[in-house]
Write a protein that holds these residues in place. Structure first.
Motif, PDB file in Angstrom:
ATOM      1  N   MET A  23      32.688 106.600  17.407  1.00 27.37           N
ATOM      2  CA  MET A  23      31.745 106.937  16.352  1.00 27.37           C
ATOM      3  C   MET A  23      31.159 105.663  15.769  1.00 27.37           C
ATOM      4  O   MET A  23      31.638 104.566  16.036  1.00 27.37           O
ATOM      5  N   ARG A  24      30.131 105.844  14.962  1.00 27.11           N
ATOM      6  CA  ARG A  24      29.450 104.714  14.325  1.00 27.11           C
ATOM      7  C   ARG A  24      29.482 104.895  12.809  1.00 27.11           C
ATOM      8  O   ARG A  24      29.038 105.917  12.289  1.00 27.11           O
ATOM      9  N   PHE A  25      29.996 103.868  12.127  1.00 31.10           N
ATOM     10  CA  PHE A  25      30.164 103.911  10.679  1.00 31.10           C
ATOM     11  C   PHE A  25      29.268 102.867  10.026  1.00 31.10           C
ATOM     12  O   PHE A  25      29.285 101.699  10.413  1.00 31.10           O
ATOM     13  N   LEU A  26      28.503 103.280   9.025  1.00 30.08           N
ATOM     14  CA  LEU A  26      27.786 102.360   8.147  1.00 30.08           C
ATOM     15  C   LEU A  26      28.638 102.197   6.901  1.00 30.08           C
ATOM     16  O   LEU A  26      28.935 103.180   6.209  1.00 30.08           O
ATOM     17  N   SER A  27      29.082 100.972   6.618  1.00 28.82           N
ATOM     18  CA  SER A  27      30.035 100.747   5.542  1.00 28.82           C
ATOM     19  C   SER A  27      29.488  99.762   4.519  1.00 28.82           C
ATOM     20  O   SER A  27      29.311  98.581   4.812  1.00 28.82           O
ATOM     21  N   LEU A  28      29.207 100.261   3.312  1.00 32.12           N
ATOM     22  CA  LEU A  28      28.768  99.420   2.196  1.00 32.12           C
ATOM     23  C   LEU A  28      29.965  99.172   1.294  1.00 32.12           C
ATOM     24  O   LEU A  28      30.371 100.050   0.519  1.00 32.12           O
ATOM     25  N   GLN A  29      30.570  97.991   1.417  1.00 30.01           N
ATOM     26  CA  GLN A  29      31.750  97.666   0.637  1.00 30.01           C
ATOM     27  C   GLN A  29      31.785  96.161   0.381  1.00 30.01           C
ATOM     28  O   GLN A  29      30.974  95.403   0.900  1.00 30.01           O
ATOM     29  N   SER A  30      32.784  95.755  -0.388  1.00 28.88           N
ATOM     30  CA  SER A  30      32.945  94.344  -0.711  1.00 28.88           C
ATOM     31  C   SER A  30      33.478  93.580   0.494  1.00 28.88           C
ATOM     32  O   SER A  30      34.020  94.155   1.445  1.00 28.88           O
ATOM     33  N   HIS A  31      33.331  92.248   0.447  1.00 27.89           N
ATOM     34  CA  HIS A  31      33.828  91.373   1.512  1.00 27.89           C
ATOM     35  C   HIS A  31      34.540  90.183   0.891  1.00 27.89           C
ATOM     36  O   HIS A  31      34.079  89.605  -0.094  1.00 27.89           O
ATOM     37  N   TYR A  59      42.383  91.152   2.776  1.00 26.86           N
ATOM     38  CA  TYR A  59      41.897  92.401   3.350  1.00 26.86           C
ATOM     39  C   TYR A  59      41.700  93.455   2.266  1.00 26.86           C
ATOM     40  O   TYR A  59      42.638  94.156   1.865  1.00 26.86           O
ATOM     41  N   VAL A  60      40.476  93.536   1.776  1.00 24.78           N
ATOM     42  CA  VAL A  60      40.043  94.621   0.898  1.00 24.78           C
ATOM     43  C   VAL A  60      38.630  94.997   1.322  1.00 24.78           C
ATOM     44  O   VAL A  60      37.974  94.276   2.066  1.00 24.78           O
ATOM     45  N   GLY A  61      38.142  96.125   0.856  1.00 27.40           N
ATOM     46  CA  GLY A  61      36.769  96.531   1.136  1.00 27.40           C
ATOM     47  C   GLY A  61      36.470  96.592   2.620  1.00 27.40           C
ATOM     48  O   GLY A  61      37.234  97.161   3.409  1.00 27.40           O
ATOM     49  N   HIS A 100      40.178  88.474  -3.052  1.00 23.77           N
ATOM     50  CA  HIS A 100      40.046  89.584  -3.991  1.00 23.77           C
ATOM     51  C   HIS A 100      40.460  89.143  -5.399  1.00 23.77           C
ATOM     52  O   HIS A 100      41.158  88.142  -5.586  1.00 23.77           O
ATOM     53  N   THR A 101      40.029  89.908  -6.385  1.00 20.70           N
ATOM     54  CA  THR A 101      40.168  89.498  -7.781  1.00 20.70           C
ATOM     55  C   THR A 101      41.596  89.613  -8.304  1.00 20.70           C
ATOM     56  O   THR A 101      41.876  89.167  -9.417  1.00 20.70           O
ATOM     57  N   GLY A 102      42.494  90.222  -7.514  1.00 23.47           N
ATOM     58  CA  GLY A 102      43.880  90.343  -7.927  1.00 23.47           C
ATOM     59  C   GLY A 102      44.573  89.009  -8.095  1.00 23.47           C
ATOM     60  O   GLY A 102      45.605  88.916  -8.777  1.00 23.47           O
ATOM     61  N   PRO A 106      50.437  94.734  -1.918  1.00 27.16           N
ATOM     62  CA  PRO A 106      49.197  94.306  -1.261  1.00 27.16           C
ATOM     63  C   PRO A 106      48.003  95.121  -1.743  1.00 27.16           C
ATOM     64  O   PRO A 106      48.107  96.333  -1.956  1.00 27.16           O
ATOM     65  N   ASN A 107      46.888  94.458  -1.920  1.00 25.95           N
ATOM     66  CA  ASN A 107      45.635  95.155  -2.221  1.00 25.95           C
ATOM     67  C   ASN A 107      45.024  95.671  -0.921  1.00 25.95           C
ATOM     68  O   ASN A 107      45.332  95.179   0.161  1.00 25.95           O
ATOM     69  N   GLY A 108      44.144  96.651  -1.029  1.00 26.70           N
ATOM     70  CA  GLY A 108      43.383  97.114   0.118  1.00 26.70           C
ATOM     71  C   GLY A 108      43.961  98.285   0.870  1.00 26.70           C
ATOM     72  O   GLY A 108      43.331  98.779   1.813  1.00 26.70           O
ATOM     73  N   THR A 109      45.158  98.758   0.466  1.00 28.28           N
ATOM     74  CA  THR A 109      45.732  99.881   1.199  1.00 28.28           C
ATOM     75  C   THR A 109      44.852 101.129   1.089  1.00 28.28           C
ATOM     76  O   THR A 109      44.665 101.845   2.063  1.00 28.28           O
ATOM     77  N   GLY A 110      44.305 101.364  -0.094  1.00 22.33           N
ATOM     78  CA  GLY A 110      43.431 102.529  -0.270  1.00 22.33           C
ATOM     79  C   GLY A 110      42.173 102.433   0.567  1.00 22.33           C
ATOM     80  O   GLY A 110      41.706 103.439   1.121  1.00 22.33           O
ATOM     81  N   ASP A 111      41.617 101.222   0.692  1.00 21.41           N
ATOM     82  CA  ASP A 111      40.419 101.025   1.515  1.00 21.41           C
ATOM     83  C   ASP A 111      40.712 101.325   2.984  1.00 21.41           C
ATOM     84  O   ASP A 111      39.911 101.955   3.680  1.00 21.41           O
TER      85      ASP A 111
END
Length: 283
Positions: free
Chosen positions: A1-9, A14-16, A42-44, A215-220
């Motif tokens: 599949m093809r995903f367009l992902s608008l998120q932080s970098h 590893y977040v966003g 990340h800001t953490g 760790p941050n980013g697990t939800g992402d």
């Protein structure tokens, strides 16, 4: 599949988009990552360098992808952290463009607002943007426990309260995934996730892995994995089992290596074929 992902970098960690892109690619999917911020980390960590991308820049990049005729081939649209109201408008406009080009495309909206250990960490008004404008238009919404409570104005301490709160978000979306659930009527050595539709619900529990600094980013990562499996199978329970098994494998490796950042590369085989398989229970 093809995903367009608008998120932080972020360059480090590893977040966003950094938390979503590699797992999706490891599953065999294409990702068109459009970065809403460019930070060193990340800001953490409390300090970081970099800047938020102007809304016009994000819109221009999306327009360039559209000019190539690629939006008609987009199977899913992923969105996460929104820095300001102007970027929110770009998110909504991009969702309209994707759906106009491919009405079957799925919008997965992660309403990033905060967490139980940090409280809310976005600018004033972003919660209203998600509640009033983004969530009603999305197909899949993936709040964590804190975000579920904040968006619905309800305290969630039991399974019944979690189900009731999740269904308040289903005025537009087809499915709500609660990416972390801690309730008083569950074992304290487990962490749960909950997928809720209008007429069904699925629960999964995995052992709670303790970290000195979580760790941050697990939800992402979970949002991306779940979206991919749900779109592929059409089965929320199956998607929940696969996503939970994969993120547990990643967290096990992260703990074993005593790292603060998710070890997505070191644990990449677990993204595809985790050693432990957890099954979702239909409630």
């Amino acid at each position: 599949m093809r995903f367009l992902s608008l998120q932080s970098h972020v360059a480090y960690g590893y977040v966003g988009n950094r938390a979503a892109t590699f797992p999706l690619q490891r599953l065999g999917h294409e990702v068109w990552a459009v970065n809403t911020v460019e930070f060193s980390n990340h800001t953490g960590y409390g300090a970081w360098r970099g800047r938020t991308a102007p809304a016009e820049q994000v819109a221009e990049i999306v327009a360039g992808i559209e000019a190539l005729g690629m939006l008609s081939r987009c199977d899913a649209f992923l969105t996460g952290y929104v820095g300001d109201a102007a970027l929110g408008d770009v998110v909504l406009d991009t969702a309209r463009r994707v759906r106009a080009a491919n009405p079957r495309a799925v919008w997965c909206c992660d309403p990033v607002l905060g967490d139980v250990d940090t409280g809310i960490y976005v600018r004033p008004g972003i919660d209203a943007f998600f509640r009033e404008r983004a969530i009603p238009g999305a197909d899949l919404v993936t709040p964590n426990h804190f975000e579920l409570e904040h968006l619905t104005g309800r305290k969630v301490t039991t399974m019944a309260e979690a189900l009731a709160a999740a269904r308040l978000l289903l005025a537009g979306p087809r499915l709500v995934l609660v990416t972390s659930l801690r309730r008083s009527d569950a074992p304290h050595d487990q962490i749960e996730m909950l997928a809720v539709s209008r007429d069904a619900a699925w629960r999964i529990a995995t052992p709670l892995i303790g970290f000195e600094v979580a760790p941050n980013g697990t939800g992402d990562t979970v949002a991306a994995l779940f979206a991919a499996h749900w779109i592929a199978t059409g089965d929320p329970g199956e998607a929940l089992g696969r996503a939970a098994s994969s993120i547990f494998a990643v967290l096990e490796v992260t703990k074993a290596l005593a790292e603060r950042e998710l070890q997505l590369v070191a644990a990449q085989d677990g993204l595809v074929a985790p050693n432990l398989r957890f099954a979702a229970e239909r409630l």
